[in-house]
Structure formats: C-alpha cells, structure tokens
Design a protein around this motif. Structure first.
Motif, mmCIF file in Angstrom:
data_model
loop_
_atom_site.group_PDB
_atom_site.id
_atom_site.type_symbol
_atom_site.label_atom_id
_atom_site.label_comp_id
_atom_site.label_asym_id
_atom_site.label_seq_id
_atom_site.Cartn_x
_atom_site.Cartn_y
_atom_site.Cartn_z
ATOM 1 N N ILE A 253 5.364 -7.522 1.347
ATOM 2 C CA ILE A 253 4.358 -7.963 2.008
ATOM 3 C C ILE A 253 4.046 -8.883 2.582
ATOM 4 O O ILE A 253 2.857 -7.762 3.995
ATOM 5 C CB ILE A 253 3.013 -7.873 0.472
ATOM 6 C CG1 ILE A 253 3.305 -7.006 -0.887
ATOM 7 C CG2 ILE A 253 1.836 -7.347 1.147
ATOM 8 C CD1 ILE A 253 2.979 -5.500 0.102
ATOM 9 N N ARG A 254 3.687 -9.635 2.580
ATOM 10 C CA ARG A 254 3.209 -10.576 4.358
ATOM 11 C C ARG A 254 4.439 -10.430 4.998
ATOM 12 O O ARG A 254 3.579 -11.060 6.553
ATOM 13 C CB ARG A 254 3.146 -11.686 3.630
ATOM 14 C CG ARG A 254 1.907 -12.384 2.969
ATOM 15 C CD ARG A 254 1.949 -13.463 1.827
ATOM 16 N NE ARG A 254 0.764 -13.949 1.123
ATOM 17 C CZ ARG A 254 0.861 -14.758 -0.508
ATOM 18 N NH1 ARG A 254 1.629 -15.200 -0.724
ATOM 19 N NH2 ARG A 254 -0.416 -14.616 -0.865
ATOM 20 N N ALA B 239 -3.958 1.923 2.439
ATOM 21 C CA ALA B 239 -4.726 0.484 1.830
ATOM 22 C C ALA B 239 -4.424 -0.317 2.804
ATOM 23 O O ALA B 239 -3.842 -0.989 3.739
ATOM 24 C CB ALA B 239 -3.729 0.126 0.433
ATOM 25 N N LYS B 240 -5.295 -1.736 2.190
ATOM 26 C CA LYS B 240 -5.897 -3.164 3.005
ATOM 27 C C LYS B 240 -5.103 -4.012 2.497
ATOM 28 O O LYS B 240 -5.294 -5.551 2.358
ATOM 29 C CB LYS B 240 -6.970 -3.402 3.555
ATOM 30 C CG LYS B 240 -7.132 -2.172 4.776
ATOM 31 C CD LYS B 240 -6.538 -1.964 5.976
ATOM 32 C CE LYS B 240 -7.073 -0.819 6.929
ATOM 33 N NZ LYS B 240 -5.813 -1.150 8.148
ATOM 34 N N TYR B 241 -4.994 -3.616 0.758
ATOM 35 C CA TYR B 241 -4.461 -4.743 0.219
ATOM 36 C C TYR B 241 -4.162 -4.534 -1.533
ATOM 37 O O TYR B 241 -4.305 -2.699 -1.257
ATOM 38 C CB TYR B 241 -6.017 -5.613 -0.543
ATOM 39 C CG TYR B 241 -6.954 -5.202 -1.353
ATOM 40 C CD1 TYR B 241 -7.144 -5.031 -2.960
ATOM 41 C CD2 TYR B 241 -7.972 -3.831 -0.453
ATOM 42 C CE1 TYR B 241 -8.239 -4.112 -3.007
ATOM 43 C CE2 TYR B 241 -8.716 -3.465 -1.291
ATOM 44 C CZ TYR B 241 -9.043 -3.762 -3.013
ATOM 45 O OH TYR B 241 -9.975 -2.595 -3.250
ATOM 46 N N VAL B 242 -3.272 -4.982 -1.885
ATOM 47 C CA VAL B 242 -2.535 -4.694 -2.726
ATOM 48 C C VAL B 242 -1.858 -5.509 -3.802
ATOM 49 O O VAL B 242 -2.292 -6.453 -4.226
ATOM 50 C CB VAL B 242 -0.167 -3.944 -2.792
ATOM 51 C CG1 VAL B 242 -0.378 -5.347 -2.782
ATOM 52 C CG2 VAL B 242 -0.063 -3.419 -4.029
ATOM 53 N N ILE B 243 -2.505 -4.965 -5.436
ATOM 54 C CA ILE B 243 -2.888 -6.443 -7.115
ATOM 55 C C ILE B 243 -1.672 -5.642 -7.917
ATOM 56 O O ILE B 243 -1.502 -4.063 -7.774
ATOM 57 C CB ILE B 243 -3.835 -5.675 -6.871
ATOM 58 C CG1 ILE B 243 -4.950 -6.126 -5.766
ATOM 59 C CG2 ILE B 243 -3.790 -6.602 -8.607
ATOM 60 C CD1 ILE B 243 -6.376 -5.884 -6.385
ATOM 61 N N GLY C 208 -2.705 -9.421 -4.081
ATOM 62 C CA GLY C 208 -3.843 -9.968 -5.067
ATOM 63 C C GLY C 208 -2.512 -9.469 -6.257
ATOM 64 O O GLY C 208 -1.680 -9.265 -6.614
ATOM 65 N N LEU C 209 -3.052 -10.382 -6.849
ATOM 66 C CA LEU C 209 -2.674 -10.174 -8.524
ATOM 67 C C LEU C 209 -3.549 -10.201 -9.984
ATOM 68 O O LEU C 209 -4.704 -10.663 -10.007
ATOM 69 C CB LEU C 209 -1.928 -11.905 -8.746
ATOM 70 C CG LEU C 209 -0.500 -12.260 -7.834
ATOM 71 C CD1 LEU C 209 -0.018 -13.758 -8.111
ATOM 72 C CD2 LEU C 209 0.273 -10.925 -8.274
ATOM 73 N N LEU D 67 -8.925 1.300 -5.908
ATOM 74 C CA LEU D 67 -8.215 0.685 -6.040
ATOM 75 C C LEU D 67 -7.888 1.829 -7.102
ATOM 76 O O LEU D 67 -7.289 2.392 -8.319
ATOM 77 C CB LEU D 67 -8.937 -0.731 -6.990
ATOM 78 C CG LEU D 67 -7.104 -1.457 -7.297
ATOM 79 C CD1 LEU D 67 -6.567 -2.020 -5.752
ATOM 80 C CD2 LEU D 67 -7.572 -2.388 -7.823
ATOM 81 N N MET D 68 -6.638 1.851 -6.221
ATOM 82 C CA MET D 68 -5.872 2.494 -6.250
ATOM 83 C C MET D 68 -4.390 2.416 -7.369
ATOM 84 O O MET D 68 -3.651 2.150 -6.665
ATOM 85 C CB MET D 68 -5.370 4.432 -5.906
ATOM 86 C CG MET D 68 -5.169 5.314 -6.117
ATOM 87 S SD MET D 68 -4.763 6.492 -4.746
ATOM 88 C CE MET D 68 -6.507 7.482 -4.184
#
Length: 459
Positions: free
Chosen positions: A162-163, A119-123, A171-172, A327-328
């Motif tokens: 994450i960072r 993945a390239k982003y996480v929310i 993301g949120l 978005l999984m």
C-alpha cells in the motif's frame, strides 16, 4: 491549477500548523482529555475507505465470519449441518487454519485494486474475534499466519504494498476480545475483575501492531461486555496520541469498552451499516459490506446478495451528505484472491469518483442534506478553503421528463449550473420556490450511475 490540487496544498499547510500546535499537547488517560483531541484533517477529507475482512473464517467461507461462534456457541443448525455433511466428527475450527493458504495473495495486486477504487484509506482485519493474527504476533503463539497457514506476515506485506504503490493511508482492525481464548474466559468468569487476557494478549498485540506497522487508523472492535477500565483503553490511547510513531496522524474509532460507542474515542461508528440519513454533530463512519449478508467471503453467495452500483452510490451519497465517511468492505478468499464481483464494484466506484470526486473529497455538508421536494437528491458543498464555493447535487435517478425540480437550492441571476461529465452550462429557471434544471441528452453525458450537478451562487 486544478481545484483539487489547490485543496491538497491548503490542507497540507493546515496540517503543518496543526502538528506544530499538537507538539505541546499532552493527552491524559481520561476521556475528557482523549475526546478533546481533534480528528486529523486527512480523515475527514478522505471520505471513502476500504475494509478487508480476512482470516481463518475464509476457509469454510460459509454463512459468516462468525462461523466458529455460530457453530460452537450459538449452535445454529445450518452450521452444524454444514460441518456434519462435509467434515469428520472430530474436526475442529483450528483445523481450518492449515488450509488458510493465501497462495494467490499478491499484495501489489490488492494495492492496485484499492487504488483504482478511489478510496483514500484501507483497513485490514489484523485479528478478528477468532483470535488468529495475520502477523507473527509474539502474543499469539501457533495461532498466527506465520506459524500456521500461509507462513507469511500478511499485515506487513500489505502495509508495504500500500505504501509503496498507492497514496492510501494504511489502517488496521483489531478485536479486543476472543471468543474462546482461555485467558479471556477466565477474566469473563471473574466478572472482569482480573485482567490476565488484557495484559498478556490484547494490549501486547496493539502495541506490537502500532510499533511494527504504524497504522494510521486503529479500528477497535469487540468492546462488549467489559468496560474501558478493564481493557486499559484510555492508557493505550493516551500513549497512541502522545508517544507512538503515528501520534500526530492516527485516527481511532469509538469501540473501546462498554458504553464508549457513540460517546468516546475518535470518529463514531454507532453500529455496523449505520446510516442515519441526517447530519450528525460528531464525525462518524458508515462501515458496510458489498455482500449484504457477510463481512467475510462466502462461497455460496448469490448475485442478488451483492449491492449493485446504484445501491452503493446511494449509500455513498447519503453518508457523505450527512457528514460521514464510507468504509466499504470486501472479503478475500482463503487463497488470497479478491473475487471478481468485489473487484468490479471497486473499480466501478473508482470510475465514478474519477468523474465526480470533487463532490465527495474535501467536501462539507451543505445546509440541506437531501432535497426537500425530489427524493434521491443529496447535497454537499466544496471545502471551506477552496477559492470558489460550489454546491453539488448528487442525483441518483435520471429525470425521465428531462427536467429536475429542486426545492432546497435557491439560485440568483448570476448562478450557473453544470453537470459533471457534460460540456457546457445547463438551462435552469425559477418557478415559485423551486428551481427547475433541464438535463441534456443522456447519450452526451459521461457516466452510467448517479449524476452530479455543480451550482454556483446558491443560497
């Protein structure tokens, strides 16, 4: 130099140019102005993200993350029976919060799993409709993760992990409304002619989240039944785009008030698990769950109720081919663990992307989204700015005869066809208006699911 590395360099240069142009842009709190903002390129390139539904609903971990509403408002019998059989008569939903312990929550472990997924982003759900915030919100006194439950800033800890440990964007998710907040119920009773809940709860939370945690995605939810004027959504988004610490890179969705879904905002979500099967004109996202029945963790889930890798890769191929992002979702336990079934699916997805990611990341929709002759074949093409142009065919089922007949791509003498995970060119031939590709011995090919053909000189 690796093709993906070249793509990264090119997109970085494009981003610099885009940001320079954006400096002079001033967005007004109108939909015409807000909708004119281009979606930052990183989001379209990313293609795949992880959703995390975590909150007090992970304590009963029964049925759904909508547990409270199904029990108290919709009076669903299975929830009433569950409470009657397992808890004393005077037990309230708020009583669950003390057992939202997160004692095994290790944000570095989560970061490792998400990084390995490709993945390239996480929310993360910073607050669901229950109103409980996963950070010490000043607008949510005694109903947040610092005051009751784990006594930790869960949003802050995950953001830092994450960072510091991955290259993912953070993301949120944030729910605009809350089922049983008295201020919201008062505004609702006044037909949303008052805005006490918005001014005292929702908007202070959103500004707090952006200023403190700098999320690069704001996934808004719970927009019904009030309109964007009630929520003051346009004013918030204009500030987000003009003056916030993430003004140049932040991405938003379309759930900002009644009538905005699929019409206004950033990328469009349309509905949960939305998968149109056709190319859409506007950037969109398919938010979906590995657990077929719930976004939150369920203790009583059966193995058959989780999507298999074949099903997940089919969803990925269909979504990316039609111009969307996937978005999984996973639902952690109350003690902060990501269940092995979720971890296995995510790591397997990462293994597949390690081999086949060039057909996904930075890709663009091709002329045909799926094959005109053989079902289970979905197409992408390499990004517009790559040195060479490729068309990729994501083949969901290995051809039993050893030959795959394709109706969409037309090849010429100079064309080549290769199979990712296999060394050497494949034999192909034109038969009438079709292309027939001969597959190699399956035992000599890497990968267990969904195979990718890479073709050159395709029309």
């Amino acid at each position: 130099m690796n093709v993906l590395v070249i793509q990264e360099i090119i997109w970085c240069l494009i981003l610099v140019i885009t940001l320079d142009k954006a400096v002079a842009q001033k967005y007004e709190p109108t939909w015409d102005s807000i909708d004119a903002r281009p979606i930052p390129q990183w989001y379209d390139d990313a293609k795949f993200g992880i959703f995390i539904h975590w909150g007090v609903f992970a304590v009963p971990s029964f049925g759904s993350e909508w547990f409270w509403d199904f029990w108290k408002d919709q009076h669903k019998q299975e929830y009433i029976d569950f409470m009657k059989e397992n808890y004393p008569p005077d037990f309230t939903y708020q009583d669950f919060a003390r057992d939202f312990s997160a004692e095994f929550f290790n944000p570095e472990d989560w970061a490792d799993i998400f990084q390995s997924s490709g993945a390239k982003y996480v929310i993360l759900t910073s607050k669901h409709h229950e109103g409980y915030t996963l950070w010490p919100s000043k607008a949510s006194f005694s109903w947040n993760a610092m005051d009751v439950g784990p006594n930790r800033d869960l949003v802050g800890e995950l953001a830092a992990a994450i960072r510091q440990n991955t290259n993912l964007k953070f993301g949120l998710y944030h729910s605009l409304f809350e089922w049983y907040n008295p201020l919201y119920k008062q505004d609702e009773a006044a037909n949303f002619t008052t805005q006490n809940f918005v001014h005292q709860k929702t908007m202070p939370e959103l500004y707090e989240l952006v200023e403190n945690y700098k999320p690069e995605v704001i996934w808004s939810d719970g927009e019904q039944p009030a309109d964007a004027d009630y929520w003051t959504s346009k004013e918030f988004i204009a500030w987000l785009y003009n003056d916030s610490p993430v003004k140049d890179t932040v991405v938003i969705n379309d759930r900002w008030g009644k009538g905005t879904v699929g019409v206004h905002g950033g990328y469009y979500t349309y509905a949960d698990r939305y998968n149109p099967g056709m190319l859409l004109a506007h950037k969109w996202e398919n938010c979906m769950t590995i657990d077929k029945r719930s976004w939150g963790y369920r203790r009583n889930a059966k193995l058959s109720e989780f999507l298999t890798m074949d099903e997940l890769l089919q969803t990925l191929a269909e979504t990316i081919s039609c111009g969307g992002n996937l978005l999984m979702n996973v639902g952690p336990t109350k003690d902060g663990m990501i269940a092995p079934i979720f971890e296995e699916r995510l790591r397997d997805m990462g293994s597949w992307l390690d081999l086949n990611g060039e057909a996904i990341y930075y890709s663009k929709p091709w002329t045909s989204q799926n094959d005109t002759l053989t079902p289970g074949v979905w197409y992408t093409k390499s990004g517009d700015n790559t040195v060479d142009s490729y068309v990729y065919a994501i083949v969901l089922d290995w051809p039993q005869s050893g030959n795959l007949t394709l109706g969409a791509p037309h090849l010429v003498q100079e064309s080549t066809v290769t199979l990712l995970g296999y060394t050497g060119d494949l034999v192909w031939e034109t038969r009438g208006n079709t292309t027939v590709v001969t597959f190699p011995d399956k035992a000599r090919v890497s990968g267990e699911w969904a195979w990718v053909l890479k073709m050159t000189n395709v029309s």
